[in-house]
Motif scaffolding. Structure first.
Motif, PDB file in Angstrom:
ATOM      1  N   GLY A 283       0.737  -1.342  -0.004  1.00  0.00           N
ATOM      2  CA  GLY A 283      -0.158  -0.101  -0.050  1.00  0.00           C
ATOM      3  C   GLY A 283       0.949   1.147   0.100  1.00  0.00           C
ATOM      4  N   LYS A 284       2.205   1.350  -0.234  1.00  0.00           N
ATOM      5  CA  LYS A 284       3.139   2.465   0.007  1.00  0.00           C
ATOM      6  C   LYS A 284       3.265   2.777  -1.444  1.00  0.00           C
ATOM      7  CE  LYS A 284       3.500   2.054   4.314  1.00  0.00           C
ATOM      8  NZ  LYS A 284       4.906   1.452   4.897  1.00  0.00           N
ATOM      9  N   LYS A 285       3.744   4.162  -1.703  1.00  0.00           N
ATOM     10  CA  LYS A 285       4.431   4.693  -2.704  1.00  0.00           C
ATOM     11  C   LYS A 285       6.016   4.555  -2.574  1.00  0.00           C
ATOM     12  CE  LYS A 285       0.638   8.444  -2.813  1.00  0.00           C
ATOM     13  NZ  LYS A 285       0.515   9.642  -2.538  1.00  0.00           N
ATOM     14  N   VAL A 286       6.302   3.723  -3.376  1.00  0.00           N
ATOM     15  CA  VAL A 286       7.756   3.352  -3.317  1.00  0.00           C
ATOM     16  C   VAL A 286       8.393   3.980  -4.697  1.00  0.00           C
ATOM     17  CG1 VAL A 286       9.270   1.283  -3.639  1.00  0.00           C
ATOM     18  CG2 VAL A 286       7.143   1.041  -2.296  1.00  0.00           C
ATOM     19  N   LEU A 287       9.920   4.422  -4.072  1.00  0.00           N
ATOM     20  CA  LEU A 287      10.684   5.207  -5.055  1.00  0.00           C
ATOM     21  C   LEU A 287      12.042   4.485  -4.942  1.00  0.00           C
ATOM     22  CD1 LEU A 287      11.350   7.376  -7.090  1.00  0.00           C
ATOM     23  CD2 LEU A 287      12.168   8.839  -4.956  1.00  0.00           C
ATOM     24  N   ILE A 288      12.546   4.048  -5.878  1.00  0.00           N
ATOM     25  CA  ILE A 288      14.056   3.663  -6.000  1.00  0.00           C
ATOM     26  C   ILE A 288      14.714   4.507  -6.796  1.00  0.00           C
ATOM     27  CG2 ILE A 288      15.415   1.802  -6.871  1.00  0.00           C
ATOM     28  CD1 ILE A 288      11.961   0.542  -6.436  1.00  0.00           C
ATOM     29  N   ILE A 289      15.872   4.902  -6.210  1.00  0.00           N
ATOM     30  CA  ILE A 289      16.766   5.783  -6.835  1.00  0.00           C
ATOM     31  C   ILE A 289      18.161   5.007  -7.134  1.00  0.00           C
ATOM     32  CG2 ILE A 289      18.287   7.629  -6.443  1.00  0.00           C
ATOM     33  CD1 ILE A 289      16.451   8.650  -4.194  1.00  0.00           C
ATOM     34  N   GLY A 290      18.143   4.843  -8.442  1.00  0.00           N
ATOM     35  CA  GLY A 290      19.266   3.982  -9.067  1.00  0.00           C
ATOM     36  C   GLY A 290      18.516   3.189  -9.974  1.00  0.00           C
ATOM     37  N   GLY A 291      19.143   2.928 -11.347  1.00  0.00           N
ATOM     38  CA  GLY A 291      18.525   2.434 -12.409  1.00  0.00           C
ATOM     39  C   GLY A 291      19.233   0.872 -12.844  1.00  0.00           C
ATOM     40  N   GLY A 292      19.939   0.461 -11.955  1.00  0.00           N
ATOM     41  CA  GLY A 292      20.557  -0.838 -12.243  1.00  0.00           C
ATOM     42  C   GLY A 292      19.674  -1.946 -11.856  1.00  0.00           C
ATOM     43  N   ASP A 293      20.503  -3.186 -11.836  1.00  0.00           N
ATOM     44  CA  ASP A 293      19.925  -4.213 -11.434  1.00  0.00           C
ATOM     45  C   ASP A 293      19.320  -4.609 -10.071  1.00  0.00           C
ATOM     46  OD1 ASP A 293      20.330  -5.445 -14.302  1.00  0.00           O
ATOM     47  OD2 ASP A 293      21.902  -6.478 -13.699  1.00  0.00           O
ATOM     48  N   THR A 294      19.934  -3.964  -9.110  1.00  0.00           N
ATOM     49  CA  THR A 294      19.929  -3.928  -7.705  1.00  0.00           C
ATOM     50  C   THR A 294      18.415  -3.084  -7.812  1.00  0.00           C
ATOM     51  OG1 THR A 294      21.841  -4.094  -7.157  1.00  0.00           O
ATOM     52  CG2 THR A 294      20.443  -3.346  -5.612  1.00  0.00           C
ATOM     53  N   GLY A 295      18.410  -2.049  -8.265  1.00  0.00           N
ATOM     54  CA  GLY A 295      17.300  -1.351  -8.515  1.00  0.00           C
ATOM     55  C   GLY A 295      15.907  -2.149  -8.910  1.00  0.00           C
TER      56      GLY A 295
END
Length: 474
Positions: A283-295
């Motif tokens: 239910g959260k708004k999730v943001l990932i900073i970083g565009g690689g495989d780990t992201g």
């Protein structure tokens, strides 16, 4: 080369992924497999090139044309024996390697339809396990003992190679179970941990000793290890994540990517997580900073938690699709990669720099970002970044930092230990200390910085060879 014209009439066929609506509800592996007949047909596409670029590009030096031909002919056991000569763990590389070999395949360079080398590799090793081609090997012991510190892909490869040469090998692992980032960094939907367990059981049956929950230097004194073993290999990886020290960094809801990934893998292993430490994206708004495989792995994990929405941002520009003239062969192609996780639902944006984290009290509510512009490099210089002044706020309840890893401490010493003993120049001038350091080696990401599993395995194999030479000469 059994069918010299197959590549002209047979197109590349990938096994593909399980349907999104099915896989999004579990953490089982998303990749499917072809039946053995279709797999043999795909292997027939290999042209057995006079200069096999696939072999050249593989850090392990895999003999792809040889085992592709054997696979095409249905000689699975022989294909496995050729494969195992150069690759200790095809079940890992066959699932998670970015397939440098395929990026160099002549059919990739000529018509963008490389042979399905990675999938074929996975098929061979799985057939070998299923049909009982793989049995524990019991080497004759030579009376010498080696300690390997770290049980990731580099440490495991080092241990396997030395054990099969007759050394008594002990693997020290600081975590609850062996495997390093294979176990606690890579999600189960890419690499099922039963695959790791199967290999660990085999290594134990062959005599490798595993000591988990043991950090050398803490639970066991480093001096005790130095005194007790004829050689030591440092394979501790590169696990220090790159931080983003901007305003608001201490707000509740900002985590490193591996905090999410390792915790999820531990939960699936049945390892108890203190309730106050649990990260749940539901239910959260999730943001990932970083565009690689780990992201990307964070995207897939957040979707499986039931996140309200997932956004992934990257400071670099959006790469081209399929072909990038700036990274033409033999460089690794920097092109747009859409993973299985992205297909499951994710808004992706590029050219965004994070300015400050925003919160309500101590709780995260979003991040202010600014659009940036990259200038083209001139005369071999590095691209330059310029701020545009165009700012906006991206709402977020959870943010995961997936910006890579920094190199381990004592970089100079670690790199020196990766060299053969006779090439070391800067380790100790004191004869007594020199004797101690002679027996210490290093490999994998601890030496190179964060890299690929296949490169870590190659480094482990090379280091095992150097340790063997050192102890035999001694």
């Amino acid at each position: 080369m059994g069918n010299p014209k197959a590549f002209l009439t047979i197109h590349r066929q990938e096994a593909g992924y399980r349907p999104v609506h099915e896989r999004i509800g579990d953490f089982s592996e998303v990749e499917q497999t072809l039946n053995s007949n279709d797999r043999r047909t795909q292997a027939s596409r290999c042209m057995d090139c006079g200069v096999p670029f696939c072999h050249w590009a593989c850090p392990l030096g895999n003999k792809q044309p040889e085992w592709q031909d054997l696979l095409y002919r249905g000689r699975w056991k022989e294909a496995y024996h050729v494969l195992e000569q150069t690759c200790d763990f095809p079940e890992f590389t066959g699932r998670i390697c970015p397939a440098l070999c395929e990026k160099s395949c002549v059919l990739k360079l000529s018509c963008n339809e490389p042979v399905t080398i990675r999938e074929n590799e996975a098929a061979i090793i799985e057939m070998a396990f299923r049909e009982g081609y793989i049995t524990p090997k019991q080497p004759v012991r030579n009376g010498k003992r080696v300690a390997v510190i770290g049980s990731g892909p580099a440490g495991l490869a080092t241990a396997q190679q030395l054990n099969r040469r007759g050394y008594e090998v002990t693997l020290f692992e600081k975590d609850e179970l062996p495997g390093g980032l294979l176990r606690f960094g890579i999600p189960n939907f890419k690499l099922g941990k039963n695959i790791i367990d199967r290999r660990i059981r085999l290594m134990k049956d062959e005599g490798v000793i595993f000591k988990v929950n043991t950090m050398v230097g803490k639970e066991i004194l480093a001096k005790d290890v130095l005194d007790s073993y004829d050689a030591i290999c440092i394979a501790i990886g590169s696990e220090v994540p790159r931080d983003l020290p901007i305003e608001g960094r201490n707000l509740k809801g900002i985590h490193f990517a591996l905090e999410l990934l390792s915790q999820q893998n531990r939960k699936l292993e049945g390892i108890q997580i203190p309730p106050k430490n649990i990260i749940n994206c539901k239910g959260k708004k999730v943001l990932i900073i970083g565009g690689g495989d780990t992201g990307s792995d964070c995207v897939g994990t957040a979707n499986r938690h039931g996140a309200a929405n997932v956004t992934q941002i990257e400071i670099m520009p959006k790469p081209p699709v399929e072909y990038n003239p700036q990274t033409s062969w033999p460089m690794y192609p920097q092109i747009l990669k859409t993973s299985s996780s992205h297909e499951e639902g994710c808004l992706r944006r590029w050219n965004l720099a994070s300015c400050r984290f925003i919160g309500n009290g101590n709780t995260l509510t979003g991040v202010e970002v600014e659009e940036v512009k990259w200038t083209s490099p001139i005369n071999g210089s590095r691209p330059d970044i310029k701020k545009t002044g165009r700012k906006e706020i991206i709402e977020a309840d959870l943010i995961f930092l997936a910006m890579g890893f920094v190199h381990p401490e004592q970089e100079g010493l670690i790199k020196e230990l990766s060299l053969p003993v006779n090439e070391r120049k800067n380790i100790s001038v004191n004869k007594k200390n020199q004797t101690i350091m002679d027996k210490v080696f290093a490999c994998g990401d601890a030496v190179s910085g964060a890299s690929l599993v296949v490169k870590a395995m190659a480094s482990g194999r090379k280091t095992a060879e150097e340790i063997d030479k050192y102890l035999m000469n001694k």
